[in-house]
Design an enzyme around this catalytic site. Structure first.
Site, PDB file in Angstrom:
ATOM      1  N   ASP A   1     -12.212  35.523  25.056  1.00  0.00           N
ATOM      2  CA  ASP A   1     -12.906  36.269  26.106  1.00  0.00           C
ATOM      3  C   ASP A   1     -13.729  35.344  27.001  1.00  0.00           C
ATOM      4  OD1 ASP A   1     -13.706  38.615  23.495  1.00  0.00           O
ATOM      5  OD2 ASP A   1     -11.915  38.530  24.745  1.00  0.00           O
TER       6      ASP A   1
ATOM      7  N   GLU B   1      -9.069  46.609  30.310  1.00  0.00           N
ATOM      8  CA  GLU B   1     -10.393  46.130  29.885  1.00  0.00           C
ATOM      9  C   GLU B   1     -10.670  44.782  30.545  1.00  0.00           C
ATOM     10  OE1 GLU B   1      -9.822  46.365  25.678  1.00  0.00           O
ATOM     11  OE2 GLU B   1      -8.273  44.864  25.683  1.00  0.00           O
TER      12      GLU B   1
HETATM   13  C1  6LW Z   1     -12.969  42.444  23.963  1.00  0.00           C
HETATM   14  C2  6LW Z   1     -11.921  43.246  24.663  1.00  0.00           C
HETATM   15  C3  6LW Z   1     -10.785  43.136  23.714  1.00  0.00           C
HETATM   16  O1  6LW Z   1     -14.251  42.904  24.230  1.00  0.00           O
HETATM   17  O2  6LW Z   1     -11.205  42.801  22.481  1.00  0.00           O
HETATM   18  O3  6LW Z   1      -8.669  43.448  23.041  1.00  0.00           O
HETATM   19  C4  6LW Z   1     -12.612  42.686  22.508  1.00  0.00           C
HETATM   20  N1  6LW Z   1      -9.595  43.313  24.010  1.00  0.00           N
HETATM   21  O4  6LW Z   1     -11.608  42.726  25.949  1.00  0.00           O
HETATM   22  C5  6LW Z   1     -13.055  41.562  21.634  1.00  0.00           C
HETATM   23  O5  6LW Z   1     -12.434  40.355  22.025  1.00  0.00           O
END
Ligand code: 6LW
Length: 508
Positions: free
Chosen positions: A24, A180
């Site tokens: 991330d 996301e």
């Molecule tokens: C992160 C989100 C995700 O906040 O996993 O799978 C979470 N996507 O973007 C943790 O990395």
């Protein structure tokens, strides 16, 4: 003490630029300096901060959340809970970091004048819901916070006050799950909204939309996804969760997370989601991401490799190096140098790595093949070395007076797989991991983890070789990656030194 990533030749960049569990990534630039932050989950301190002068070589300069007032991780919080994805920005001469503590206080905002720290106490954001919070300022000084799962809301970044109800901006590509990791940018005549979608596994991808204002409406890029490796045999998989940054020469670059699976398709990965770099071009007002490979042509500017930090720590400094991480909070009993000059003393809380409240101090495994050694004195307790993914997936070598034993925990299975007597006095414990590489860095496995001690003459007395596949994310699940370190299971355990060394060829 600064921890640097791998040195490169001057003409190519080796990806990942930050190997090991550094997911991330969020990047910003202040003048000629780049800074990058990653998520850190159940580990303390949280949110490692890196610095670079060339986008290629990164040096860890600290951790943004390094005191309990900033980072509250309940002892019962699960592995892969805690600190989810951050956004790091430079605005109005200050650094801003926003992050979600899913095991504690939700969305929190921090500021600093120096990204190496200290960072402020948290500015709470009770009106901001969702994860993966982003920050963007418009020309009128409004600060827009956009999160995955909820949408966008205007905030006062100094107080955490929110204004008006959140609004949904864009739900990504129809049919693609899990939009996301939103990031909003004002570039030229447009506002761009970059997102990840498909989930952080093999379907992960990066998509983008644009609008004329920060609040939209947004039209999706006709070429979405602008980056994905899904459905390919590429050695880098799960590509997604990206952030964009413009270099001083006006070129554009993307940092993103990816994994390097071994063992064929779909394979398994053990180092977690790592930070990669890819070039970006602009065509007709849309970004076009260049090839993401393990070896990239270097940028046009001179590369500036910093001094590489030695892999051995003799615990002579009063502060632990920033790459050291513990579980849920740094045990107050960790005394460096105070009790024994030049030794790290760990006082047990839990009795094994199965416990969420265990005394453990480790560092991210950043190389498929590496060797870890440590000299341990167990005259006042029991403890040793462990390579862990979570409480249910770890291999440990535990020393107690006169013997060592190796224990493997794989899901519901837990067993002592080897033991032997040890000579009196401190003993050197050793863990060696080996991931076999083939052409183009594709790892066909197997992963092995060899565990043992060193005889008084230094030879490696291997007690057991275990299958590393069981310490992979595909087996264990979760969002982190392997961490190798020292633990105390009873009493006080003293470590004179700890050494981490990449083994074999370029195996980062
Ligand atoms: C992160 C989100 C995700 O906040 O996993 O799978 C979470 N996507 O973007 C943790 O990395």
């Amino acid at each position: 003490m600064r921890v640097s990533s791998m040195p490169e030749t001057d003409t190519t960049v080796s990806n990942p630029v930050i190997p090991g569990f550094h997911p991330d990534p969020s990047v910003c630039r202040a003048g000629e300096d780049y800074y990058l932050a990653c998520s850190s989950f159940e580990y303390f301190p949280g949110v490692p901060i890196f610095h670079s002068r060339d986008l290629v070589h990164w040096t860890q300069i600290g951790n943004a959340l390094d005191r309990p007032a900033q980072l509250r991780l309940p002892l019962e919080s699960p592995s892969s809970g805690g600190i989810y994805a951050p956004t790091l920005r430079y605005h109005d001469g200050r650094f801003w970091l926003i992050v979600t503590n899913v095991s504690g206080d939700g969305n929190l905002l921090f500021t600093a004048t120096d990204p190496a720290g200290p960072w402020s106490d948290p500015i709470r954001l009770p009106g901001v819901h969702g994860i993966d919070p982003d920050l963007a300022w418009d020309d009128d000084g409004n600060c827009w916070c956009t999160t995955a799962g909820v949408g966008q809301i205007r905030i006062d970044p100094h107080t955490g006050e929110t204004f008006g109800p959140p609004r949904r901006l864009w739900s990504g590509t129809p049919g693609a799950k899990a939009p996301e990791a939103p990031h909003l940018y004002h570039i030229g005549d447009y506002w761009y909204l970059l997102i990840a979608e498909g989930g952080t596994e093999r379907c992960h991808s990066v998509s983008i939309a644009r609008g004329r204002t920060p609040t939209g409406p947004f039209e999706p890029c006709p070429a979405n996804p602008i980056l994905t490796h899904r459905g390919t045999e590429h050695t880098i998989q799960n590509t997604g969760h990206a952030d964009l940054v413009q270099a001083p020469d006006d070129s554009w670059w993307m940092v993103l997370l990816g994994v390097r699976p071994g063992g064929g398709t779909p394979g398994w990965h053990v180092l977690g989601r790592e930070t990669f770099l890819a070039p970006v071009d602009w065509v007709d007002g849309w970004p076009v991401v260049g090839e993401l490979s393990s070896s990239l042509p270097a940028p046009s500017w001179p590369l500036r490799p910093p001094a590489v930090v030695p892999g051995r720590d003799d615990f002579e400094l009063s502060e632990l190096a920033p790459y050291w991480i513990s579980l849920r909070h740094r045990p107050p009993e960790v005394c460096t140098t105070k009790e024994r000059a030049g030794w790290l003393t760990l006082r047990a809380r839990g009795t094994s790595l199965d416990d969420t409240d265990v005394t453990f101090v480790g560092r991210r495994q950043q190389h498929l093949s590496c060797r870890v050694r440590a000299l341990v004195d167990v005259t006042e307790g029991d403890g040793g070395l462990a390579v862990r993914l979570d409480e249910q997936h770890h291999y440990d070598i535990e020393a107690s007076p006169g013997k060592v034993r190796v224990r493997a925990r794989i899901g519901p299975l837990s067993t002592v797989v080897a033991s032997r007597p040890t000579p009196p006095g401190p003993v050197v414990l050793r863990i060696e991991t080996a991931g076999v590489h083939t052409v183009n860095d594709a790892r066909t496995g197997p992963d092995v983890v060899s565990i043992g001690i060193e005889e008084p003459d230094g030879t490696f007395a291997e007690l057991v070789t275990l299958d590393g596949k069981y310490l992979s994310t595909e087996v264990a699940g979760g969002f982190t990656g392997r961490v190798i370190g020292m633990f105390a299971a009873a009493g006080a355990v003293h470590f004179d030194w700890f050494e981490y060394e990449p083994a074999g060829g370029r195996s980062a």
